[in-house]
Scaffold this active site. Structure first.
Site, PDB file in Angstrom:
ATOM      1  N   ILE A  88       0.871  -1.169   0.000  1.00  0.00           N
ATOM      2  CA  ILE A  88       0.000   0.000   0.000  1.00  0.00           C
ATOM      3  C   ILE A  88       0.914   1.226   0.000  1.00  0.00           C
ATOM      4  O   ILE A  88       2.081   1.150   0.376  1.00  0.00           O
ATOM      5  CB  ILE A  88      -0.989   0.023   1.192  1.00  0.00           C
ATOM      6  CG1 ILE A  88      -0.251  -0.100   2.531  1.00  0.00           C
ATOM      7  CG2 ILE A  88      -2.031  -1.074   1.058  1.00  0.00           C
ATOM      8  CD1 ILE A  88      -1.186  -0.051   3.744  1.00  0.00           C
ATOM      9  N   ASP A  89       0.391   2.352  -0.443  1.00  0.00           N
ATOM     10  CA  ASP A  89       1.207   3.550  -0.592  1.00  0.00           C
ATOM     11  C   ASP A  89       1.709   4.062   0.753  1.00  0.00           C
ATOM     12  O   ASP A  89       1.118   3.780   1.806  1.00  0.00           O
ATOM     13  CB  ASP A  89       0.406   4.658  -1.279  1.00  0.00           C
ATOM     14  CG  ASP A  89      -0.070   4.274  -2.667  1.00  0.00           C
ATOM     15  OD1 ASP A  89       0.619   3.456  -3.302  1.00  0.00           O
ATOM     16  OD2 ASP A  89      -1.126   4.774  -3.101  1.00  0.00           O
ATOM     17  N   LYS A  90       2.757   4.854   0.702  1.00  0.00           N
ATOM     18  CA  LYS A  90       3.357   5.435   1.899  1.00  0.00           C
ATOM     19  C   LYS A  90       2.316   6.114   2.788  1.00  0.00           C
ATOM     20  O   LYS A  90       2.286   5.905   4.009  1.00  0.00           O
ATOM     21  CB  LYS A  90       4.440   6.443   1.499  1.00  0.00           C
ATOM     22  CG  LYS A  90       5.044   7.219   2.657  1.00  0.00           C
ATOM     23  CD  LYS A  90       6.036   8.257   2.175  1.00  0.00           C
ATOM     24  CE  LYS A  90       6.564   9.106   3.323  1.00  0.00           C
ATOM     25  NZ  LYS A  90       7.499  10.157   2.858  1.00  0.00           N
ATOM     26  N   THR A  98      -0.934   5.749   2.742  1.00  0.00           N
ATOM     27  CA  THR A  98      -2.106   4.919   3.033  1.00  0.00           C
ATOM     28  C   THR A  98      -1.787   4.072   4.255  1.00  0.00           C
ATOM     29  O   THR A  98      -0.746   3.436   4.315  1.00  0.00           O
ATOM     30  CB  THR A  98      -2.446   4.011   1.835  1.00  0.00           C
ATOM     31  OG1 THR A  98      -2.737   4.816   0.695  1.00  0.00           O
ATOM     32  CG2 THR A  98      -3.646   3.130   2.153  1.00  0.00           C
ATOM     33  N   ARG A 137      -7.228   5.568  -5.818  1.00  0.00           N
ATOM     34  CA  ARG A 137      -6.964   6.992  -6.031  1.00  0.00           C
ATOM     35  C   ARG A 137      -7.252   7.399  -7.474  1.00  0.00           C
ATOM     36  O   ARG A 137      -7.878   8.430  -7.735  1.00  0.00           O
ATOM     37  CB  ARG A 137      -5.519   7.310  -5.657  1.00  0.00           C
ATOM     38  CG  ARG A 137      -5.196   7.037  -4.190  1.00  0.00           C
ATOM     39  CD  ARG A 137      -3.702   7.009  -3.941  1.00  0.00           C
ATOM     40  NE  ARG A 137      -3.080   8.308  -4.204  1.00  0.00           N
ATOM     41  CZ  ARG A 137      -1.772   8.522  -4.196  1.00  0.00           C
ATOM     42  NH1 ARG A 137      -0.944   7.501  -3.968  1.00  0.00           N
ATOM     43  NH2 ARG A 137      -1.290   9.713  -4.433  1.00  0.00           N
TER      44      ARG A 137
END
Length: 311
Positions: A142-144, A146, A243
């Protein structure tokens, strides 16, 4: 000669006026602003075919920006004693609740302080080796910015099983997201292919060019007029999928400086997105397991403020 990855982007109207170091750090996955600034110092940033060394340069519409990023050195990733929120653990799998702001695995500009550094300290050599030394045990990311639940494979058998479930789209992944404006429908599905943005190779976009099918299901949990709290469930798992899809239907995530408005109406760093639920079949027992996590405190606080009319 040093091996490099080269990227080229064309600045559009939505990016105009943003400092270029900030813009590039937001768009280059896994990089920090300080790393981008070092690229300026080394002459690795070109604007309109000329080397740009000004870290304060503000992007102009129509600027052609070229970035040369050196290939990362072969690293020995160090275990670090970083606290992690362990939701579940046995000899095969680990489920952790990643905080907002933590990078999942080492990448350019972020070689320490990542989730991998933390789980290496916790697990020692009890992690799968399938993804190599940079991403031991990492099955998905998962993104930084998130937060939320991630499953970690502690051996190759578990890794192969969980990867197969991901490929079959049988893993349950439900997110909470705060998006802009009021969604007309109570629920819906975005079925739109995602690939590299043809106009900006640092971002993802809904496109028919070199893309893969991407499906996101969403349902409204609470309406606030200017904002909507939703649950988004992934059927597929493309980079930045939620997103990109929510921006595609004109409801970008609050706090998302890459796919949302440049001027945010709520003061928050990074997109308001939390991986709340994850469910999978245990690689060894064959039993379906599902885990839930609470929203981070900052997320809850912003929702309370909106309910009380303070945003």
């Amino acid at each position: 000669m040093e091996s490099e990855n080269r990227y080229e982007i064309l600045i559009d109207e939505s990016q105009e006026g943003t400092r270029l170091d900030l813009l590039l750090s937001l768009n280059l996955e896994g990089t920090s602003r300080s790393f981008i600034q070092k690229l300026f110092e080394k002459g690795k940033i070109n604007v309109n075919d000329k080397i740009c060394t000004s870290k304060k340069y503000k992007a102009c519409k129509g600027d052609k920006v070229e970035i040369s990023v050196p290939e990362p050195e072969v690293l020995t990733v160090e275990a670090e004693n970083i606290p992690i929120d362990i939701v579940y653990e046995d000899e095969d799998v680990l489920v952790v609740n990643k905080p907002k702001g933590m990078v999942v695995h080492p990448a350019a500009g972020n070689y320490t302080g990542t989730l991998v550094n933390a789980i290496m300290f916790h697990c020692g050599d009890r992690l799968s080796s399938i993804n190599g030394v940079i991403r031991p045990g990492i099955v998905h990311r998962i993104d930084k910015d998130t937060s939320g639940l991630l499953m970690i494979a502690k051996n190759d058998m578990a890794h192969e099983s969980l990867s197969a479930q991901l490929a079959e789209h049988s893993i349950t992944r439900k997110y909470r997201a705060l998006v802009y404006d009021n969604l007309k429908e109570d629920e819906g599905t975005v079925d739109a292919p995602i690939g590299r943005d043809p106009k900006n190779r640092l971002r993802q976009a809904v496109t028919d060019q070199n893309s893969k099918r991407a499906v996101t299901h969403y349902r409204v949990l609470e309406r606030f007029g200017k904002y909507t709290l939703i649950e988004a469930q992934l059927e597929t798992g493309r980079t930045h999928q939620i997103r990109v899809h929510m921006a595609h239907i004109k409801h970008p995530l609050v706090g998302d400086m890459v796919y949302g408005p440049k001027k945010q109406s709520i003061n928050v760093e990074g997109q308001m997105l939390h991986a709340k639920v994850i469910g999978f079949v245990h690689p060894k027992t064959g039993v379906y397991m599902e885990f839930d996590s609470e929203l981070p405190e900052y997320f809850d606080e912003i929702i309370r403020r909106i309910r009380n009319g303070k945003n």
